[in-house]
Motif scaffolding. Structure first.
Motif, PDB file in Angstrom:
ATOM      1  N   ALA A 246      30.566   2.435 -12.859  1.00  0.00           N
ATOM      2  CA  ALA A 246      30.237   1.656 -14.062  1.00  0.00           C
ATOM      3  C   ALA A 246      30.788   2.355 -15.299  1.00  0.00           C
ATOM      4  CB  ALA A 246      28.730   1.482 -14.193  1.00  0.00           C
ATOM      5  N   ILE A 247      31.311   1.556 -16.231  1.00  0.00           N
ATOM      6  CA  ILE A 247      31.684   2.065 -17.545  1.00  0.00           C
ATOM      7  C   ILE A 247      30.532   1.750 -18.491  1.00  0.00           C
ATOM      8  CG2 ILE A 247      33.325   1.936 -19.449  1.00  0.00           C
ATOM      9  CD1 ILE A 247      35.469   1.103 -17.474  1.00  0.00           C
TER      10      ILE A 247
ATOM     11  N   ASP B 233      37.611  -2.061  -1.866  1.00  0.00           N
ATOM     12  CA  ASP B 233      37.333  -0.628  -1.738  1.00  0.00           C
ATOM     13  C   ASP B 233      36.512  -0.079  -2.891  1.00  0.00           C
ATOM     14  OD1 ASP B 233      39.059  -0.047   0.646  1.00  0.00           O
ATOM     15  OD2 ASP B 233      40.627  -0.737  -0.712  1.00  0.00           O
ATOM     16  N   LEU B 234      36.689  -0.671  -4.084  1.00  0.00           N
ATOM     17  CA  LEU B 234      36.048  -0.137  -5.282  1.00  0.00           C
ATOM     18  C   LEU B 234      35.703  -1.268  -6.239  1.00  0.00           C
ATOM     19  CD1 LEU B 234      35.310   2.271  -7.226  1.00  0.00           C
ATOM     20  CD2 LEU B 234      37.694   2.192  -7.992  1.00  0.00           C
ATOM     21  N   VAL B 235      34.467  -1.264  -6.731  1.00  0.00           N
ATOM     22  CA  VAL B 235      34.039  -2.185  -7.781  1.00  0.00           C
ATOM     23  C   VAL B 235      33.850  -1.377  -9.058  1.00  0.00           C
ATOM     24  CG1 VAL B 235      32.227  -3.744  -8.594  1.00  0.00           C
ATOM     25  CG2 VAL B 235      32.911  -3.766  -6.187  1.00  0.00           C
ATOM     26  N   ILE B 236      34.424  -1.858 -10.133  1.00  0.00           N
ATOM     27  CA  ILE B 236      34.221  -1.226 -11.440  1.00  0.00           C
ATOM     28  C   ILE B 236      33.438  -2.194 -12.313  1.00  0.00           C
ATOM     29  CG2 ILE B 236      35.286  -0.185 -13.462  1.00  0.00           C
ATOM     30  CD1 ILE B 236      37.705   0.453 -11.761  1.00  0.00           C
ATOM     31  N   ASP B 237      32.244  -1.802 -12.679  1.00  0.00           N
ATOM     32  CA  ASP B 237      31.386  -2.614 -13.539  1.00  0.00           C
ATOM     33  C   ASP B 237      31.737  -2.305 -14.989  1.00  0.00           C
ATOM     34  OD1 ASP B 237      29.444  -3.946 -14.926  1.00  0.00           O
ATOM     35  OD2 ASP B 237      27.745  -2.852 -14.065  1.00  0.00           O
ATOM     36  N   ALA B 238      32.588  -3.157 -15.569  1.00  0.00           N
ATOM     37  CA  ALA B 238      32.976  -3.011 -16.973  1.00  0.00           C
ATOM     38  C   ALA B 238      32.407  -4.172 -17.777  1.00  0.00           C
ATOM     39  CB  ALA B 238      34.493  -2.957 -17.102  1.00  0.00           C
TER      40      ALA B 238
END
Length: 243
Positions: free
Chosen positions: A97-98, A67-72
């Motif tokens: 993105a962080i 559901d969600l990708v977090i680019d850290a």
């Protein structure tokens, strides 16, 4: 939600801990590139290695029903960030993105800002110098083209590269400004080469160089895709909570 965190940074680890502390029932998977042989263990399912470009990541997102990708990822992991943006666009997956703010020079800093690693090599000049490379082991090979310098490299793992006059030191941070100042003074370092990673975890070396009056060759960040982003983990957690 099913969340994929693209990690390898302190932000990714803090994000995992923050999600667990919130007591959410998200299905979180952490993905690491695999550049470190013994990465720090995290309390969520962790996959190691690439996806096979944007196409491979898109296929994985579909199979996992993410559901969600977090680019850290690291500020210099431009290829992974580009793949994430393309894969999420293909699959209609939300992406956040962080992007930690870059460092900026303050009074007392002696920076030479350059666009890439090849320019950093040239910025060292022809006269032999004792150089502390704080750029990660993947980038060290570029300095084989300037063999007149003495290089000191510090990394988590062993470095075996065809760079003459290189001293490799195996150590894991963080290192505060006082420890970095002692390291630079004891090693008779004359100039630092650093990526503009931003954040506080590795800023000690920059503060130490300032205190000692040492010049710094600062490599600018690569361009990254224009995607929804936040500056830190707290803002990322707030965004996830809002979803």
């Amino acid at each position: 939600m099913r969340i994929l965190i693209l990690g390898g940074t302190g932000e990714a680890s803090a994000l995992v801990r923050g999600l667990l502390a919130m007591g959410r029932r998200d299905a979180v998977t952490l993905s690491l590139a695999g550049r470190t042989r013994q990465p720090k263990a995290e309390p969520v399912p962790t996959r190691i290695g690439g996806f096979g470009g944007a196409e491979g990541l898109a296929a994985w997102l579909g199979q996992d029903r993410t559901d969600l990708v977090i680019d850290a990822t690291h500020p210099f992991a431009a290829r992974m960030s580009a793949n994430a943006a393309e894969a999420c666009a293909r699959t209609g997956t939300r992406l956040l993105a962080i992007r930690r703010p870059a460092w900026t020079p303050v009074p007392g800093d002696r920076w030479t800002e350059v666009p890439d690693m090849e320019a950093a090599v040239r910025a060292l000049g022809r006269a032999p110098r004792r150089v502390f490379l704080t750029i990660g082991r993947q980038e060290v090979a570029a300095f084989a083209g300037a063999p007149q310098h003495d290089y000191v490299v510090r990394a988590i793992e062993d470095i075996a590269l065809a760079v003459p006059r290189l001293t490799a030191i195996q150590a894991r941070g963080p290192f505060d400004a006082a420890a970095e100042a002692a390291f630079l003074a004891e090693g008779a370092i004359e100039v630092l080469v650093s990526k503009n990673s931003g954040g506080g975890a590795t800023y000690g070396k920059i503060a130490a160089a300032r205190a000692l009056g040492l010049p710094v060759v600062m490599v600018a960040r690569p361009e990254k895709p224009d995607v929804p982003s936040v500056p830190d983990v707290a803002a990322a957690l707030a965004g996830i909570a809002a979803l």
